[in-house]
Design an enzyme around this catalytic site. Structure first.
Site, PDB file in Angstrom:
ATOM      1  CB  SER A   1      39.601  14.257 109.733  1.00 17.15           C
ATOM      2  OG  SER A   1      39.666  14.357 110.470  1.00 17.15           O
TER       3      SER A   1
ATOM      4  CB  CYS B   1      32.497  12.200 106.128  1.00 12.67           C
ATOM      5  SG  CYS B   1      31.967  13.938 105.537  1.00 12.67           S
TER       6      CYS B   1
END
Length: 415
Positions: A119, A122
């Protein structure tokens, strides 16, 4: 209270890696027996591991009879690592920037991993960020990982990969590099705008996901046959995507009240332990609050800035207050979400508690991962918990995708 941390220089981190490598129960070595021992176990390597929700979701996907062994969990956040350690006490996270991981370390220490998850940051891709994509310094660690991946020897590459990021990542050069890096050796499937609302959870958390599986394992099952209710990247929303989402059976929608652990409103006392929205914030930002009640069927995405920024997630109100036209009007009839028409009285609104956000993230159910309940360490502040939960994934969504990624493995006990 705050967490006290030990300093960890490069020599300490390298020594920790060597200790963990020497312990086959934690980090199996890359030899002939490494992948044969505990053949039904799934070995997981987590880049940007956060608070451990990827691992929790994978364990839910494969079921309680198959253990998920943590080969390594790598993250530079002290707070996220504290939550991870509380839930997986036998797998101490490695506090290190991903860009410092080398091919040699992957081959020596992480070679036995069957599944890789990532992940990456972002902020370079979010619509509210600077949208510099690969030019943002925070994107460099993932690009570095993509650069070294082709040089890793074949026996040390994972059988399966899952990557998560925000909507917008799919339009970036980083996504193109990711697909190009995996495309030669892996079958790749991409999903965009996958959200827990599709699964009946009253919370919006749209994300991009890439799933990859080594070609020798065979292709992915048909999405419709697998009853996976998420639109693949590139599908027309007016054709395959939207039509399938309407036709596929979904879980019955649940109301926000099913996830609450405290009363609404909680207290009339606006002290440090109260979840009440401060009067000063309510007076200044009342026009932008997204207001929900226990009967609401949706809520705003919770971000790392929840409680600090008005756009970080929904706030709660009692049914009577939300339905009082003097103060509120309906903003979304389907989801029963409201907006204020004037400043609210004191203590009319409260924030979601961290454990309530965790429940909306899919952590309310028991898991074979570490017991009946996901742990939120008591020595972390509410602000710290909001931060790490806001940077987390929806376990409900990820476990559905993990089942899809692991479908042949679950059916055939191949890992």
């Amino acid at each position: 209270p705050t967490v006290r941390w030990r300093r960890c220089d490069s020599r300490t981190r390298d020594a920790r890696l060597r200790r963990r490598s020497a312990c086959s129960a934690v980090v199996p070595r890359c030899d002939a027996s490494g992948r044969d021992a505990d053949s039904e176990a799934v070995r997981l390597l987590e880049f940007y591991s956060g608070s451990g929700m990827m691992r929790w979701a994978l364990q839910n996907a494969v079921g309680p009879r198959r253990e998920v062994i943590g080969v390594a969990a790598i993250d530079n956040s002290e707070v996220a690592n504290a939550v991870y350690s509380a839930n997986f006490p036998r797998s101490e996270p490695l506090r290190r920037n991903v860009e410092h991981i080398t091919r040699e370390q992957i081959e020596e220490n992480f070679c036995s991993a069957d599944v890789w998850t990532a992940s990456p940051p972002c902020q370079p891709y979010t619509r509210k960020g600077n949208e510099k994509h690969g030019l943002d310094p925070r994107a460099l660690s993932f690009l570095q990982l993509l650069d070294i991946f082709p040089t890793v020897k074949h026996t040390c590459k994972p059988k399966r990969v899952l990557v998560e990021n925000v909507v917008g990542f799919e339009n970036s050069a980083t996504r193109d590099a990711l697909v190009k890096t995996l495309g030669g050796e892996y079958h790749v499937e991409e999903f965009v705008r996958a959200s827990p609302r599709t699964l009946g959870v009253p919370n919006t958390r749209e994300r991009y996901y890439l799933l990859a599986k080594r070609k020798e394992l065979g292709g992915f099952p048909d999405v419709a046959t697998a009853a996976l209710p998420f639109a693949r990247f590139g599908e027309s929303e007016t054709e395959a995507g939207e039509t399938r989402l309407q036709q596929e059976p979904r879980r019955e929608a649940r109301a926000v009240g099913a996830y609450l652990r405290r009363s609404v409103p909680e207290t009339k006392k606006n002290d440090g332990a109260s979840l009440a929205v401060p009067a000063s914030a309510a007076a200044k930002y009342w026009r932008w609050f997204d207001v929900v009640t226990p009967s609401s069927l949706g809520s705003q995405c919770f971000t790392a800035g929840y409680g600090k920024t008005v756009f970080g997630g929904s706030v709660l109100a009692a049914e009577a207050f939300a339905n009082d036209p003097e103060f509120c009007e309906l903003a979304d009839a389907e989801q029963k979400r409201y907006r204020l028409v004037k400043p609210p009285p004191p203590n009319a609104l409260r924030y979601f508690a961290p454990e309530e956000i965790a429940a909306l993230h899919g952590l309310e159910s028991a898991s074979a991962a570490s017991g009946p309940k996901f742990a939120l360490p008591e020595n972390l502040t509410r602000r710290q918990l909001y931060f790490t939960l806001g940077n987390s994934v929806s376990v409900d969504v990820v476990q559905e995708l993990m089942r899809y990624l692991m479908e042949d493995s679950i059916g055939n006990n191949e890992h």
